[in-house]
Design an enzyme around this catalytic site. Structure first.
Site, PDB file in Angstrom:
ATOM      1  N   GLU A  91      58.267  88.530  53.906  1.00 34.32           N
ATOM      2  CA  GLU A  91      59.487  88.794  54.259  1.00 34.32           C
ATOM      3  C   GLU A  91      59.346  90.346  55.189  1.00 34.32           C
ATOM      4  O   GLU A  91      59.055  91.235  54.325  1.00 34.32           O
ATOM      5  CB  GLU A  91      60.820  88.901  53.413  1.00 34.32           C
ATOM      6  CG  GLU A  91      60.985  87.353  52.998  1.00 34.32           C
ATOM      7  CD  GLU A  91      62.121  87.383  52.095  1.00 34.32           C
ATOM      8  OE1 GLU A  91      62.589  86.502  52.158  1.00 34.32           O
ATOM      9  OE2 GLU A  91      61.671  88.286  51.306  1.00 34.32           O
TER      10      GLU A  91
ATOM     11  N   GLU B 101      59.461  79.250  45.262  1.00 39.81           N
ATOM     12  CA  GLU B 101      59.614  79.716  47.060  1.00 39.81           C
ATOM     13  C   GLU B 101      58.525  81.242  46.605  1.00 39.81           C
ATOM     14  O   GLU B 101      57.774  82.227  45.948  1.00 39.81           O
ATOM     15  CB  GLU B 101      60.517  80.818  47.045  1.00 39.81           C
ATOM     16  CG  GLU B 101      60.544  81.191  48.637  1.00 39.81           C
ATOM     17  CD  GLU B 101      62.099  81.613  48.935  1.00 39.81           C
ATOM     18  OE1 GLU B 101      62.836  80.263  49.024  1.00 39.81           O
ATOM     19  OE2 GLU B 101      62.646  82.345  49.850  1.00 39.81           O
TER      20      GLU B 101
ATOM     21  N   ASP C  96      56.764  84.261  49.225  1.00 35.61           N
ATOM     22  CA  ASP C  96      57.854  85.034  50.812  1.00 35.61           C
ATOM     23  C   ASP C  96      57.340  86.013  51.004  1.00 35.61           C
ATOM     24  O   ASP C  96      56.355  86.898  50.242  1.00 35.61           O
ATOM     25  CB  ASP C  96      59.587  85.550  49.918  1.00 35.61           C
ATOM     26  CG  ASP C  96      60.407  84.701  50.127  1.00 35.61           C
ATOM     27  OD1 ASP C  96      60.041  83.244  50.425  1.00 35.61           O
ATOM     28  OD2 ASP C  96      61.344  84.959  49.146  1.00 35.61           O
TER      29      ASP C  96
END
Length: 294
Positions: A117, A113, A115
């Site tokens: 955010e 993953e 990210d």
């Protein structure tokens, strides 16, 4: 008076960077890739009743009943992935608005993953932009995050700004309005995501950790919490592309990397706006993150 002086100095130092814009990076990769509508490149993944499409833009929102998420129609093995995003003002503690790459549906319990955010906040405090990289299950079970967190040089609730991830077999570069804020180079196959990933966006309740390590929770008196996305870009080598498909670059160099001017701009941002670097955290076990010292 002596008791208040240290606090005053801290406040002056923290506010001295407010509104300082970074120097020009000299190259603007977002202008090199064509935008697409939501319908062209994405579909609702969960919470479809909390997703609204308006021309080329979408809104997703969180309330007490549900959040929402979307996913690209195809996976990629490298590429440039961006969206212009506008965040909700006011009290948003506990709420995560995200744009990221993942293969968690293909590799549950052992996924990769990357990210971007936005960590919700309380009245009068800025959003925190968290970048993170998980490799082969480091985001599953015992979490081994590779977080770098930033405050921004603008208010992300007042307009749309472009946030992007450039992922190639050599590096991951995080960009804000074409300004590189972080480069994560491939130092070994064990510390770099190499399997195909999909592009996602979502808004959800992460009250257990999102705002000041869970001190402040989502308060649904302020619902709905809305994230707005437009100007989608997802260009590169899909998982189905031929082997000769060449990875895209965040710089004029076809081989990748950043120019000297981009490096200067990135270091400028990190000196002034980075608020957390996992490699500098003395509480972390850095034997689990060897890229910090190799």
């Amino acid at each position: 008076m002596a008791l208040f002086l240290p606090l005053l100095l801290i406040l002056m130092a923290s506010s001295s960077n407010a509104g300082q814009w970074p120097p020009s990076p000299g190259y603007y990769p977002s202008s090199k890739f064509r935008s697409m509508s939501f319908q062209q490149g994405f579909r609702s993944l969960w919470g479809p009743q909390h997703l609204r499409v308006d021309n080329n833009a979408i809104s997703i929102w969180l309330d007490q009943t549900s959040g929402s998420g979307f996913k690209s129609v195809k996976p990629f093995r490298s590429g440039y992935f961006g969206a212009s995003i506008k965040l909700q003002p006011g009290y948003t503690a506990g709420v995560i608005t995200a744009f990221y790459l993942s293969n968690n549906e293909d590799h549950p319990g052992h996924h990769d993953e990357v990210d971007i955010e936005f960590l919700g906040t309380t009245f009068g405090k800025p959003y925190t932009l968290q970048t993170n990289v998980y490799i082969r299950g480091s985001g599953d079970g015992k979490i081994i995050g590779r977080e770098m967190k930033f405050h921004l040089w603008f208010d992300p609730t007042q307009g749309f700004h472009h946030y992007a991830i450039l992922w190639s077999p050599k590096e991951i570069i995080f960009l804000v309005d074409d300004v590189p804020i972080r480069r994560y180079p491939r130092k070994s196959a064990a510390t770099f995501p190499l399997r195909p990933m999909w592009v996602y966006g979502s808004i959800w309740d992460a009250s257990s950790w999102a705002t000041e390590d869970g001190k402040y929770k989502a308060d649904y008196r302020y619902q709905p919490f809305v994230g707005m996305y437009t100007n989608f870009k997802a260009t590169g080598c899909s998982a189905y592309a031929p082997r000769w498909c060449h990875p895209v670059s965040a710089s004029p160099y076809r081989s990748g990397g950043l120019t000297r001017r981009q490096h200067v701009t990135m270091r400028w941002v990190q000196r002034r706006y980075m608020v957390y670097n996992y490699c500098k955290d003395p509480k972390r076990d850095h034997s689990l993150t060897p890229e910090c010292w190799r």
